[in-house]
Design an enzyme around this catalytic site. Structure first.
Site, short mmCIF file in Angstrom:
data_model
loop_
_atom_site.label_atom_id
_atom_site.label_comp_id
_atom_site.label_asym_id
_atom_site.label_seq_id
_atom_site.Cartn_x
_atom_site.Cartn_y
_atom_site.Cartn_z
N LYS A 191 0.83 -1.20 0.00
CA LYS A 191 0.00 0.00 0.00
C LYS A 191 0.88 1.27 0.00
O LYS A 191 2.09 1.19 0.19
CB LYS A 191 -0.96 -0.02 1.19
CG LYS A 191 -1.96 -1.21 1.14
CD LYS A 191 -2.89 -1.08 -0.02
CE LYS A 191 -3.99 -2.12 -0.22
NZ LYS A 191 -4.20 -3.28 0.53
C1 LIG Z 1 -5.48 -4.30 0.85
C2 LIG Z 1 -6.96 -4.12 0.86
C3 LIG Z 1 -7.75 -4.43 1.98
C4 LIG Z 1 -7.21 -5.17 3.16
O1 LIG Z 1 -6.20 -4.52 3.80
P1 LIG Z 1 -5.38 -5.30 4.96
O2 LIG Z 1 -4.64 -4.20 5.65
O3 LIG Z 1 -4.49 -6.27 4.25
O4 LIG Z 1 -6.38 -5.97 5.82
C5 LIG Z 1 -9.08 -4.12 1.96
N1 LIG Z 1 -9.65 -3.54 0.89
C6 LIG Z 1 -8.94 -3.24 -0.22
C7 LIG Z 1 -9.62 -2.57 -1.36
C8 LIG Z 1 -7.58 -3.54 -0.27
O5 LIG Z 1 -6.89 -3.29 -1.39
#
Ligand SMILES: *Cc1c(COP(=O)(O)O)cnc(C)c1O
Length: 392
Positions: A191
């Site tokens: 991210k």
């Molecule tokens: C990465 C992601 C999540 C989950 O995030 P985590 O921190 O791994 O739980 C949820 N929604 C979207 C759209 C994502 O890309």
């Protein structure tokens, strides 16, 4: 052609992050403590949120949001098929039922007109969970307006949208006193701000205070306060809470990723501009849109193949990129074609034709603030070469 593989989305971790992790490890306090306090408050300030809670994933933050709002069996929650599974999983986790509606053709974000139609037909709907796909904010004025008129909560999946803004308001900042709003961010490894695993929930103070309890066993005081010298051994359990607290070792990374974020975002924006310019006019492609009234977080650069002009399909296109040492991905395989949801709710692929149609053509190109102009030029050249060889 590239000699080295360009991975899809590597994190940019600097010496400051590494040194802070070492300091945390040497400090004797490695779980939730002073570094989490600092990360939370700096994040809250950066966003302009009323309150923030650091947790160990965005999934956890979304789960807590539903729990805080008391959403459970008999309730329904509206969301999008164009998301990662965990957005919808958490609705199942609390025993509520997801109601999916199709997306807008340009942004692939949830379509407010379809939300309105679904809400009108169903008084059991308690909340809307929009996802700011690829970092491009949803049409929040329309969504918040529906929520206000029907008394629904809005829980935003902002996993992609740090930092992003809609009509001058940061995603995660207060949406107004007349609507219940919680916003969940992700710090997963790929991210825009990465702590390996991690997340943050922002919202009004009274809901974040409740969320804090839900994040750590429903206890009335957190571990840091319990064991610190000025604290005491006594605690009370007020809720059947989860174990979603963020440890200080992760917050150590987050503090310096947050400081680095503006610079990382400038680089993401430059790369997106380079893609827009370099790929413009290639007949086999459709490029991502950006509406005028938003700032996108530029998390994912998703092109759509014009399959009718190509002699290869999307899988082959991705394999051809791989042969040229370029990584890529697909965001997302729509929720309704995954076996669990397909079988439970009896979905057919064309249940959500916009999402399903786009899915078959989507390819996410490599994007990371770590990449050089040369890396991006390599991707553009590889895409051009594949299209040249396989256009009908
Ligand atoms: C990465 C992601 C999540 C989950 O995030 P985590 O921190 O791994 O739980 C949820 N929604 C979207 C759209 C994502 O890309």
């Amino acid at each position: 052609m590239r000699t080295e593989f360009l991975s899809f989305s590597p994190p940019l971790i600097g010496e400051e992050e590494i040194e802070e992790v070492v300091k945390a490890l040497r400090s004797g306090w490695i779980t939730t403590g002073p570094r989490v306090d600092r990360f939370q408050s700096e994040f809250r300030e950066f966003i302009g949120a009323e309150a923030a809670l650091a947790v160990n994933s965005c999934t956890g933050a979304l789960h807590i949001a539903l729990a805080v709002l008391g959403i459970g069996p008999g309730d329904r929650v509206i969301s999008t098929p164009m998301t990662f599974a965990s957005t919808i999983h958490v609705i199942e986790h609390v025993g509520a039922q997801p109601v999916l509606v199709d997306v807008e053709p340009d942004t692939l974000n949830i379509d407010p007109e379809l939300v309105e139609a679904a809400v009108k037909a169903d008084p059991t709907i308690k909340a809307i969970m929009p996802v700011h796909l690829y970092g491009h904010p949803c049409d929040m004025d329309a969504i918040l307006d529906i929520a206000r008129r029907h008394g629904l909560a809005v829980i935003e999946d902002a996993a992609h949208s740090l930092p992003a803004s809609y009509r001058g308001r940061m995603i995660g900042a207060p949406a107004g006193d007349d609507v219940t709003n919680l916003v969940a961010f992700s710090f997963y490894a790929n991210k825009n701000l990465a702590t390996g695993e991690g997340g943050m929930l922002t919202g009004p103070q009274h809901l974040i205070d409740q969320a804090r309890k839900w994040s750590l066993h429903g206890m009335s005081r957190d571990a840091h306060q319990r064991y610190a010298e000025e604290g005491s051994w006594y605690y009370e359990v007020e809720l059947p809470g989860f174990k979603y607290n963020m440890p200080d070792v992760q917050a150590a990374i987050g503090i310096h990723q947050l400081a680095r974020l503006p610079q990382m975002q400038r680089r993401r924006r430059e790369i997106v501009d380079q893609y827009d310019e370099g790929l413009a006019g290639m007949a086999g492609l459709e490029l991502p849109v950006q509406r005028r009234d938003v700032e996108s977080a530029c998390h994912v650069y998703a092109i759509r193949l014009n399959l009718e002009r190509l002699t290869i399909n999307r899988s082959r296109f991705i394999a051809e990129l791989r042969q040229r040492n370029i990584g890529s991905s697909v965001h997302f395989i729509p929720i309704h074609i995954h076996p669990y949801y397909r079988d439970k709710y009896g979905f057919i692929p064309d249940q959500f034709p916009v999402a399903y149609g786009a899915y078959q053509r989507l390819v996410s190109l490599p994007l990371s603030p770590k990449f050089t102009d040369g890396d991006i030029a390599d991707v553009i050249e590889a895409v051009g070469d594949i299209l040249d060889k396989h256009t009908s």
